[in-house]
Design an enzyme around this catalytic site. Structure first.
Site, PDB file in Angstrom:
ATOM      1  N   GLY A 106       2.835  -0.713   3.897  1.00 47.22           N
ATOM      2  CA  GLY A 106       2.388  -1.549   2.800  1.00 47.22           C
ATOM      3  C   GLY A 106       2.449  -3.021   3.141  1.00 47.22           C
ATOM      4  O   GLY A 106       3.412  -3.472   3.775  1.00 47.22           O
TER       5      GLY A 106
ATOM      6  N   SER B  82       0.786  -1.232   0.000  1.00 42.82           N
ATOM      7  CA  SER B  82       0.000   0.000   0.000  1.00 42.82           C
ATOM      8  C   SER B  82       0.817   1.280   0.000  1.00 42.82           C
ATOM      9  O   SER B  82       0.258   2.361  -0.184  1.00 42.82           O
ATOM     10  CB  SER B  82      -0.965   0.003   1.192  1.00 42.82           C
ATOM     11  OG  SER B  82      -2.111  -0.749   0.893  1.00 42.82           O
TER      12      SER B  82
ATOM     13  N   TYR C 271     -10.539   2.800   5.411  1.00 45.42           N
ATOM     14  CA  TYR C 271      -9.506   2.454   4.433  1.00 45.42           C
ATOM     15  C   TYR C 271     -10.039   1.427   3.452  1.00 45.42           C
ATOM     16  O   TYR C 271     -10.541   0.375   3.850  1.00 45.42           O
ATOM     17  CB  TYR C 271      -8.289   1.901   5.174  1.00 45.42           C
ATOM     18  CG  TYR C 271      -7.069   1.683   4.322  1.00 45.42           C
ATOM     19  CD1 TYR C 271      -6.118   2.686   4.184  1.00 45.42           C
ATOM     20  CD2 TYR C 271      -6.864   0.478   3.676  1.00 45.42           C
ATOM     21  CE1 TYR C 271      -4.985   2.490   3.405  1.00 45.42           C
ATOM     22  CE2 TYR C 271      -5.735   0.267   2.899  1.00 45.42           C
ATOM     23  CZ  TYR C 271      -4.798   1.274   2.773  1.00 45.42           C
ATOM     24  OH  TYR C 271      -3.677   1.065   1.995  1.00 45.42           O
ATOM     25  N   SER C 272      -9.936   1.712   2.164  1.00 46.65           N
ATOM     26  CA  SER C 272     -10.438   0.804   1.136  1.00 46.65           C
ATOM     27  C   SER C 272      -9.540   0.835  -0.092  1.00 46.65           C
ATOM     28  O   SER C 272      -9.333   1.880  -0.706  1.00 46.65           O
ATOM     29  CB  SER C 272     -11.868   1.178   0.729  1.00 46.65           C
ATOM     30  OG  SER C 272     -12.310   0.370  -0.344  1.00 46.65           O
ATOM     31  N   ASN C 273      -9.011  -0.326  -0.450  1.00 45.53           N
ATOM     32  CA  ASN C 273      -8.171  -0.420  -1.641  1.00 45.53           C
ATOM     33  C   ASN C 273      -8.921  -0.067  -2.919  1.00 45.53           C
ATOM     34  O   ASN C 273      -8.319   0.336  -3.912  1.00 45.53           O
ATOM     35  CB  ASN C 273      -7.610  -1.843  -1.746  1.00 45.53           C
ATOM     36  CG  ASN C 273      -6.594  -2.134  -0.664  1.00 45.53           C
ATOM     37  OD1 ASN C 273      -5.560  -1.506  -0.586  1.00 45.53           O
ATOM     38  ND2 ASN C 273      -6.912  -3.090   0.194  1.00 45.53           N
TER      39      ASN C 273
END
Length: 427
Positions: free
Chosen positions: A365, A107, A203-205
């Site tokens: 990440g 991330s 939080y969202s990819n």
């Protein structure tokens, strides 16, 4: 990259360790004394040599506790960087870990993608107030109410596609299906949104997959090419790139990543994880080698590869204003509160993190087998990277605490402050 179904994202895990109560055995073989390398370049002061010795001890303790391997690079802005490498003996069969190894950045990719988007804003090709519907018509329900800013700072309310059971199978390597960015978004919007756009943080990819598509739409170039043209080449980052199905890392230069095997991972999984969740890969001493796992679920949310030294150069260039004009850098550093009780704050692809030695900027990440933590001070003069070759291995309390102590120590060394004596993380 991970969130929710996988162990809680170690967002700058300097102030937070895994908050979920997890128990389990240390993976067999990882507690052996590690093979190692420590570089102490000429020009270090006596205090720096002492800090190096302290960090070397913490790195050894992390591997002795069960981490397959660690790479630490600390640049305090006053001279040559400190570089420390430790790895468990059983991992040497595949690869001898080195300080300049390429590493999957997970991330931390979001900071790069956000930089590209903000460059396009500075060029008046995008606006932070643009609705998603303008650029991706019909792809995201209620897209006219979601702005680019909401995507960048995770206030869109979009479901995190990694938590979709079908995507999770690919993410863990149990399914080799190659997902397109559009399919990842479709998987996400097949679930109800978590809240109305702009109402809170989660939080969202999915947000960054959408941003990658928007950057491609407005420029007509692939995201990988944009990153090379706008960031990697200008900064002479020869080992920094987006890994995809068509551009895979060089096996000779890539650190190998590992996750506990099926027998060892079960006790480490949070409640609610789908039955049978495990990682695919060759067996190694109670682990599986996840180095060549399915790459297609990462892309703009977590697909970058880099080295500790090159990522430090990127962070320095970003925070010193070499990549963004002042107005856009200010926007990037304009933050929103994260979860209640969490002192950290999230900007536009950049996080402000509270540590035992002060606030820093950066990102964490995680992709299978790889956990990276990259931070800098407010000027970019000082940088630190801590790479650990596992995610779920850190869910074991003993391993997680040792790794957290290493992170705390490395960040304090970066800030030229004493390394904390306690090995216990703060919550």
């Amino acid at each position: 990259m991970t969130e929710n179904i996988l162990p809680p994202r170690r967002r700058a895990a300097l102030a937070l360790l895994l908050t979920t109560a997890l128990t389990g055995a240390v993976a067999a073989g990882a507690s052996a004394a590690s093979a190692s390398a420590t570089q102490i370049a000429a020009g270090h002061t006596e205090a720096e040599v002492t800090r190096t010795a302290q960090l070397t001890k913490l790195a050894r303790q992390a591997v002795d506790a069960g981490a397959p391997g660690v790479i630490v690079r600390v640049n305090d802005g006053n001279g040559p960087a400190i570089e420390i490498v430790r790895q468990a003996p059983w991992t040497r069969t595949e690869h001898t870990l080195a300080s300049d190894d390429q590493f999957r950045m997970g991330s931390s990719t979001k900071t790069v993608v956000a930089t590209v988007v903000l460059q396009l804003v500075a060029e008046h090709r995008l606006k932070l107030t643009d609705p998603v519907e303008t650029w991706l018509p019909g792809l995201i329900p209620n897209g006219d109410a979601i702005t680019l800013r909401m995507l960048l700072n995770h206030t869109s309310g979009l479901f995190n596609y990694i938590n979709d059971p079908d995507v999770l199978k690919a993410f863990t390597g149990q399914d080799t299906r190659q997902w397109t960015p559009e399919e990842l978004i479709a998987a996400a919007v097949g679930h109800d949104p978590m809240f109305a756009p702009g109402k809170q943080y989660s939080y969202s990819n999915t947000n960054y997959i959408a941003l990658g598509l928007i950057a491609e739409k407005v420029t007509g170039h692939s995201l990988g090419d944009l990153i090379q043209e706008r960031i990697a080449r200008p900064l002479n980052l020869k080992n920094t790139y987006m890994a995809t199905g068509t551009r895979r890392p060089d096996n000779r230069k890539l650190a190998h990543g590992y996750e506990p095997d099926a027998a060892h991972i079960a006790p480490l999984l949070p409640p609610g994880t789908p039955a049978g969740t495990k990682f695919a890969g060759p067996g190694r001493a109670g682990h599986v080698d996840t180095t060549w796992i399915n790459l297609s679920t990462e892309w703009a949310a977590g697909g970058m590869v880099s080295t500790a030294e090159e990522w430090g150069r990127f962070d320095t260039a970003l925070m010193s204003g070499k990549l963004l004009p002042p107005a856009q850098l200010k926007q990037m550093r304009t933050t929103v509160a994260e979860e209640p009780g969490n002192p950290n704050r999230y900007g536009l692809g950049l996080e402000k993190v509270v540590t035992p030695c002060g606030a820093v900027w950066g990102h964490v990440g995680q992709v299978p087998g790889y956990s990276s933590q990259n931070f800098t001070d407010g000027t970019g003069r000082r940088t630190v990277s801590i790479f650990t070759t596992t995610i779920f291995g850190l869910a074991d309390p003993k391993v997680g605490a040792a790794d957290q102590a290493l992170v705390n120590g490395a960040v304090c060394a970066m800030l030229d402050k004493p390394i904390p004596k306690t090995a216990h993380p703060t919550n």
